[in-house]
Design an enzyme around this catalytic site. Structure first.
Site, PDB file in Angstrom:
ATOM      1  N   HIS A  52      30.310  -2.998 -79.996  1.00 11.83           N
ATOM      2  CA  HIS A  52      31.734  -2.686 -80.071  1.00 11.83           C
ATOM      3  C   HIS A  52      31.944  -1.169 -80.209  1.00 11.83           C
ATOM      4  O   HIS A  52      32.735  -0.571 -79.467  1.00 11.83           O
ATOM      5  CB  HIS A  52      32.364  -3.432 -81.258  1.00 11.83           C
ATOM      6  CG  HIS A  52      33.814  -3.120 -81.473  1.00 11.83           C
ATOM      7  ND1 HIS A  52      34.823  -3.993 -81.139  1.00 11.83           N
ATOM      8  CD2 HIS A  52      34.430  -2.013 -81.972  1.00 11.83           C
ATOM      9  CE1 HIS A  52      35.992  -3.431 -81.420  1.00 11.83           C
ATOM     10  NE2 HIS A  52      35.779  -2.230 -81.939  1.00 11.83           N
ATOM     11  N   GLU A  53      31.209  -0.564 -81.113  1.00  9.38           N
ATOM     12  CA  GLU A  53      31.419   0.876 -81.343  1.00  9.38           C
ATOM     13  C   GLU A  53      31.027   1.712 -80.131  1.00  9.38           C
ATOM     14  O   GLU A  53      31.775   2.563 -79.678  1.00  9.38           O
ATOM     15  CB  GLU A  53      30.658   1.336 -82.586  1.00  9.38           C
ATOM     16  CG  GLU A  53      31.163   0.741 -83.885  1.00  9.38           C
ATOM     17  CD  GLU A  53      32.676   0.797 -84.048  1.00  9.38           C
ATOM     18  OE1 GLU A  53      33.309   1.758 -83.557  1.00  9.38           O
ATOM     19  OE2 GLU A  53      33.249  -0.129 -84.641  1.00  9.38           O
ATOM     20  N   HIS A  81      33.522   1.862 -77.337  1.00  5.66           N
ATOM     21  CA  HIS A  81      34.644   2.810 -77.461  1.00  5.66           C
ATOM     22  C   HIS A  81      34.327   4.098 -76.709  1.00  5.66           C
ATOM     23  O   HIS A  81      35.190   4.700 -76.062  1.00  5.66           O
ATOM     24  CB  HIS A  81      34.918   3.142 -78.929  1.00  5.66           C
ATOM     25  CG  HIS A  81      35.757   2.118 -79.622  1.00  5.66           C
ATOM     26  ND1 HIS A  81      36.973   1.693 -79.126  1.00  5.66           N
ATOM     27  CD2 HIS A  81      35.562   1.434 -80.777  1.00  5.66           C
ATOM     28  CE1 HIS A  81      37.480   0.785 -79.957  1.00  5.66           C
ATOM     29  NE2 HIS A  81      36.636   0.605 -80.954  1.00  5.66           N
TER      30      HIS A  81
HETATM   31 ZN   LIG Z   1      37.021  -0.651 -82.519  1.00  3.38          ZN
END
Ligand SMILES: [Zn+2]
Ligand SMILES: *[C@@H]1O[C@H](CO)[C@@H](O)[C@H](O)[C@H]1NC(C)=O
Ligand SMILES: *[C@@H]1O[C@H](CO)[C@@H](O)[C@H](O)[C@H]1NC(C)=O
Ligand SMILES: *[C@@H]1O[C@H](CO)[C@@H](O)[C@H](O)[C@H]1NC(C)=O
Ligand SMILES: *[C@@H]1O[C@H](CO)[C@@H](O)[C@H](O)[C@H]1NC(C)=O
Ligand SMILES: *[C@@H]1O[C@H](CO)[C@@H](O)[C@H](O)[C@H]1NC(C)=O
Ligand SMILES: [Ca+2]
Length: 593
Positions: free
Chosen positions: A395-396, A399
């Site tokens: 998820h990170e 980004h």
């Molecule tokens: Zn996030």
């Protein structure tokens, strides 16, 4: 800064060493020159027997030294003359005596005709050997000089002779014949190789290569497991994708290995001390820290956490690279051909002490390092660690992908709330993509393990079933939409519905993470995901994001998934009539009904 969850919502095998003596008969396929040409390996299968409490030996055995006893045993077993067998080395541990021997001819030892004997209580308990009965043995006088052999070794092995004394040894070839060889060590500190080459002392040919370097290995939770409760940790050997990371994960631009959790794509370190990277645990790039159990406190498995964070983020770099994140990406060197500015690998802070129960990433413009902070989650006992939660790591890093790929690397194009919400959605969606192990599309949560909550950190599980996840485009006006993470749930669930439709129609590829060439649904989905980021406008919205997916399909697949995409988006209210007033449209364009 993009946090993993909104702050208000705080509810919250054996190892394959390419070592000198391998019991494998197969040659190491990774042994290649830098241009890919295979090098001849070094291996011969051994016969091996164990004898339980032991095989009785003649009375003389008890009085002999370890070396004498072992030599006499091998001679007897293989009907050899005393001058054909030499003891190379021996030692005694506790109650077992071990001897290692080699075959010999005309006083010249064989490199790969060797034996080992273990003795206990004056009996033999184990015997292995690869000795030969060859009728074709080369003359023991070399015709090629050492100087000429050095030249060949340096040229073929792309390194420099290291001065180690050159030996003359026999080498058994695949056909059973025996060649006389000069054995020469070469090293190349720039690219990190250390070889031993066997150069035929009659023909000058390179016949065999011993690779002193171990493969890279990492004790990690493989990426397809969301979290430690979903799968086992494994020691993965060479997980790097050399198409995406041509110098591996520890070298920059072909330079020497860092020997630590730092390299061209990622610098993983502990908390705020950027020098506190984890060191390899043995020779080669071996990060074998088997420290985690489900009752251990995170401080006691720190090296496992940093290794896992390093592995996971590098793996996402490699996957995204394969699918087109080759411009404005995060790399220290772009000598691989990446477009944009260099010196911007992602630095990952593990066990970051500035917060709990979350994680975040900073994505400045291309050319400036990205930063990820991974926190501990102290709402469970024992405390859980975001760095072992693969979904949070993916998820990170995602980004970074979406912020860089939208709008050409400025890091400024997902700033309005709707675009920021989509950013959260892409990050969850890519995490889920990495977790599939077959064509099924189950309901799935995010951060389930970290929060010790079956629903994880989102309001609903991601699902194609509206009874499980009711979000539609119109939900953006719902009072439960309290920020980017809620908006992200709607977008991510739409993308999950697209994924499910593609996989149902076109199947699923088990090799999608390293092979983007197939036409299976999961491959198509990830191509469209990255292609659409490049196409969509700065400050994308649901409507423009969806338009970019459909255009991406036109560009890459001649629009062959157009109606499938429309139907999937429309099933969640994002049909062709949906516009900025957030009214659901469940219709599909003419021709797609
Ligand atoms: Zn996030
Ligand atoms: C060579 O052949 C003989 C006769 O078959 C056998 O007894 C002996 O064990 C063999 N030696 C090796 C090294 O294989
Ligand atoms: C936490 O991560 C941030 C972001 O990279 C970093 O700047 C900081 O030094 C880390 N440690 C602490 C204690 O804040
Ligand atoms: C963790 O790695 C460091 C080197 O990076 C080492 O000094 C330390 O002993 C390791 N800790 C454990 C528990 O293995
Ligand atoms: C921890 O792992 C053990 C064995 O792997 C399992 O039986 C146990 O239920 C786990 N405990 C928790 C709290 O997950
Ligand atoms: C798309 O169409 C072009 C030209 O009609 C054709 O060459 C190409 O193979 C098609 N590609 C796909 C993925 O169908
Ligand atoms: Ca860059």
């Amino acid at each position: 800064m993009l946090a993993f969850q909104s702050l208000t919502n705080s509810i919250l095998l054996a190892v394959c060493y390419a070592s000198a003596v391998s019991a494998l008969a197969t040659r190491n396929p990774h042994l290649r020159k830098r241009d890919g040409t295979p090098l001849p390996g070094f291996s011969r299968k051994s016969a091996f027997q164990v004898y339980g409490t032991g095989k009785a030996q003649p009375a003389t055995f008890a009085a002999q030294t370890v070396d004498e006893a072992a030599k006499a045993f091998v001679q007897r077993e293989l009907s050899l003359r005393p001058e054909d067998v030499t003891v190379t080395t021996s030692y005694t541990e506790d109650t077992v005596k071990n001897a290692y021997l080699s075959q010999q001819h005309d006083g010249v030892p064989f490199a790969n005709a060797v034996a080992n004997v273990a003795m206990r209580n004056n009996k033999v308990v184990a015997f292995g050997h690869s000795f030969v009965n060859s009728t074709s043995i080369a003359d023991s006088q070399p015709k090629i000089s050492q100087e000429d052999a050095i030249k060949t070794a340096e040229e073929q092995l792309e390194g420099t002779y290291n001065g180690h004394p050159i030996t003359l040894e026999y080498l058994v070839k695949d056909d059973g014949s025996v060649a006389l060889t000069h054995v020469i060590q070469t090293r190349n500190k720039e690219v990190g190789t250390w070889y031993e080459g066997f150069i035929d002392a009659h023909s000058g040919e390179l016949l065999g290569v011993v690779n002193f370097r171990s493969d890279a290995a990492y004790h990690v939770l493989p990426i397809q497991h969301q979290s430690p409760d979903q799968g086992e940790f494994e020691l993965l050997t060479d997980p790097q994708d050399l198409e995406a990371s041509p110098w591996g994960w520890h070298s920059v631009n072909g330079g020497p290995s860092s020997g630590r959790t730092t390299g061209n794509n990622i610098h993983a370190y502990v908390d705020a001390d950027r020098f506190a990277t984890v060191e390899e645990s043995a020779s080669g790039d071996v990060y074998d820290y088997d420290l985690y159990t489900n009752t251990t406190e995170p401080a006691d498995y720190l090296n496992t956490s940093a290794t896992n964070a390093f592995y996971l983020t590098n793996t996402i770099h490699d996957i995204a690279y394969r699918y087109g994140f080759t411009a404005y990406n995060f790399q220290k060197s772009n000598a691989d051909g990446s477009i944009g500015k260099a010196n911007d690998e992602v630095v990952v802070s593990v066990h970051n002490s500035s917060g709990f129960n979350n994680a975040y990433m900073y994505t400045p413009a291309d050319g400036q390092q990205g930063e990820i902070a991974m926190f501990l989650w102290d709402n469970a006992t024992p405390t859980r660690d975001g760095s072992l939660s693969n979904d949070i790591l993916v998820h990170e890093y995602t980004h970074g992908i979406t912020n860089r790929m939208t709008g050409g690397g400025t890091g400024r194009c997902l700033q309005i709330v709707e675009a920021g919400g989509m950013g959260e959605g892409w990050s969850d969606a890519l995490a889920i993509w990495t977790e599939h192990q077959d064509a099924s599309t189950p309901d799935v949560g995010m951060g389930v393990w970290a929060t010790n909550n079956p629903l994880g950190i989102r309001q609903f599980l991601y699902s194609t079933d509206k009874a499980v996840n009711p979000w539609t485009y119109h939900s953006l006006l719902d009072s439960r939409m309290t920020g980017v993470h809620s908006i992200g749930e709607v977008w991510s669930n739409m993308l999950y519905n697209v994924y499910a439709a593609l996989v149902e129609e076109h199947g699923w590829s088990a090799t999608a993470k390293t092979d983007p060439s197939g036409l299976e649904g999961n491959v198509v989905w990830l191509h469209l995901f990255l292609d659409a980021l490049k196409l969509q406008p700065c400050q994308a919205e649901f409507v423009t994001g969806r338009a970019a997916w459909i255009q991406a399909d036109q560009n890459r697949y001649n629009g062959s998934h157009k109606c499938l995409l429309w139907k999937a988006f429309a099933s969640r209210g994002l049909g062709p009539l949906a516009d900025d007033n957030y009214v659901d449209d469940f219709s599909v364009p003419a021709g797609c009904e």
